[in-house]
Design an enzyme around this catalytic site. Sequence first.
Site, short mmCIF file in Angstrom:
data_model
loop_
_atom_site.label_atom_id
_atom_site.label_comp_id
_atom_site.label_asym_id
_atom_site.label_seq_id
_atom_site.Cartn_x
_atom_site.Cartn_y
_atom_site.Cartn_z
CG HIS A 53 -40.90 25.08 -41.26
ND1 HIS A 53 -40.48 26.27 -41.80
CD2 HIS A 53 -40.94 25.27 -39.93
CE1 HIS A 53 -40.28 27.15 -40.83
NE2 HIS A 53 -40.56 26.56 -39.69
CG ASN A 126 -37.67 30.94 -39.11
OD1 ASN A 126 -37.93 29.98 -39.83
ND2 ASN A 126 -38.17 31.08 -37.90
CE1 TYR A 336 -37.77 22.71 -34.40
CE2 TYR A 336 -37.05 22.59 -36.67
CZ TYR A 336 -37.74 23.24 -35.67
OH TYR A 336 -38.41 24.40 -35.95
#
Length: 496
Positions: A53, A126, A336
Site C-alpha cells: 500500500h 479494501n 500494522y
Amino acid sequence: MSKRQTTSAGAPVPTNETSRTAGPRGPLLLEDYQLIEKLAHQNRERIPERAVHAKGWGLQGTLTVTHDITKYTRAALFSKVGNTCDVLSRWSTVAGELGAADAERDVRGFSLKFYTEEGNWDMVGNNTPIFFVRDAYKFPDFIRTQKRHPKTNMRSPEAMFDFWAGQPESVHQVTILMSDRGIPKNPAHMHGYGSHTFSMWNDAGERHWVKFHFRCQQPIENYTNEEAKKIIGETRESFQEDLWNMVSEGKYPKWKLFIQVMKEGEEDKFPFNPFDLTKVWPHADYPLIEVGELEMHTIPENYFQMVENAAYSPSNVVPGIGFSPDKMLQARIFSYADAHRYRLGTHYEALPANAPKAPVAHYHKDGAMRFFRNDTGNFNAYYEPNQYEDAPRPDPSVMEPPMRIDAEAYRHPQEVTDDDFVQPRALYKEVLSDEGRTRLHQNMAGAMAPCSDSVKERWYAVLERVHPDYAKGVRDAAESAPALPVTPDTPIKAAE
Ligand code: NDP
C-alpha cells in the site's frame, strides 16, 4: 516585510545561494554548517515506503451518524443520531511502489481514521469485501508474489498465478480483481469494506459480529484495461488529480456507512466460518443496516504530514467496537502497528495525522521523537499505580465483555472444500453480466499470458471448480490472446 529564513535552530541565515569558500573558485569550508544542514536534511527527506500500500491518496472529511445503532454498540461515536466525527482517509494500491501509476489493476486499500471522543477508531479495509487468503501464514508469501522478482526485478505473473493456484480459496478475490472492478476510475467511484468480521458490544455487554460497508454514493465507475493503458500513458497520478479537481470544485465524494450484524452464538449455525476473510455474508441473509454518511471535503494542507505519515491499524478500536476470531484480523492487529513503529518511529501516534482528538494520558515514556510533554499532567506520576489523585487511571467500565472462542489451541487446518467455490460461483454466474464475464475472461487471460503452461493448467483446474464455463471462457480467451513480447519471467542471461 517578508519573514526571515532561519536554520532549524532558529538562527537567521544570511544567504541561501552562496557557499562559504576559501577563495572565489572554492573549495568549501567545513564550517558552512548552514549548507551542511541543508544537504543533510535533503538526505533525510524520505522514510521507508510501506512494504504494501505504498502509493496512496487521502482526504479529510466528516462522518455523520444518521441512524440509531445503540442496541449494538456503546461506542460514543454512535451514541446519538446527528453525532459527527472528523475522518482522515487514505486509499491506496497494494502492490505498486510510491511512484507507481494510479490506474493499475489492483485491489485498493480503503482506510479511514475516525477521531472519536473516546480515541481513534481505524477501519483499515479494501474496496473488496474479501481477501486472497484467510491465514496470516500466507500473507507475507502472497505479498512477495505481488512485488518484484528477486532476479529480474520485474513483476512476475508466474509467481502470482503459481501462488493462487496453490491457494484455491484465493479465486474469489482474484475474480473480483480481474473483473471490471479491478481498475476503479478513482477512489470516489468505489465501495469500501472493513472486510474482516469485527464485533460491537452494547451497554448491556451483548456482543454482535459485524461487517462494515461504505457504499459509494457516486456511481461505480471503472476503467477497462485499454482505457487504463491510455490514462497511464497520459498521467500516472490520475487518482490524485481526480480527487484534487473534485474537492476543489466542491464536489465532495460521499459514502453511506452500513453494517451487517450477526448475534453472538449464531456463528455456530452459519453454513461456513463467518470469520473467514475469503467469504462474504450474503446480503439476503444479513441485510445492510444504515448507520451514517461519510463526506470527504478537504485536501490536507501537507501531503507528507497527513497522508504519508498516516498510520492506520486495525488494533485501533474504541469501547463498543471489538475484534473477532478472524485469523487474518488477529495477525493484522500485531502487524500494522508494528509496521508503523518501524517506519515512523515509536511515537508515531503523536504525529499530527495520527494524534487523537480525545485526551491522551498514558505511561509510555521516552525514545526517539519524544517531542510532546509528560502527558499524564503530573510529573510525579510517571508510573502506575501511584498515590496521585490527578493521575490517569484505567476505567473498568469500558471492559469488553468476554468473547467465546474455540477451546482447543491447535493448528486447525482449513482445507479447501467445495464451500470455497460457492461464492465465487454466485459472483460469476449471478452477479456479473454477460459482458462483464467476457471482460473477466479476457482480463484474466491477458494477466496470465506470460505464465508457464503448467501454472496455467493448475489455475484452469481451480476455475473449473468454480464453474466449467469460467475455465472454458478464460482458456478460450487465452488461446486467442496475443502473446506478450517480454515476460517478467523471461530469464535474463548473465552477461558473457
Ligand atoms: P447481492 O446479489 O446482494 O449483491 C451483489 C454484490 O456484488 C453487490 O454489492 C454488488 O455491488 C457487488 N458486485 C457487483 N459486481 C462486482 C464485482 N465485479 N466485484 C465485486 N463486487 C461486485 O450479493 P450476495 O450478498 O448474495 O453475494 C453474491 C456475491 O456477490 C458474493 O458471493 C460476492 O462474490 C459478491 N459480493 C457480495 C457482497 C456482500 O457483502 N454480500 C459485497 C460485494 C460483492 P453493487 O451493489 O455496487 O452493484
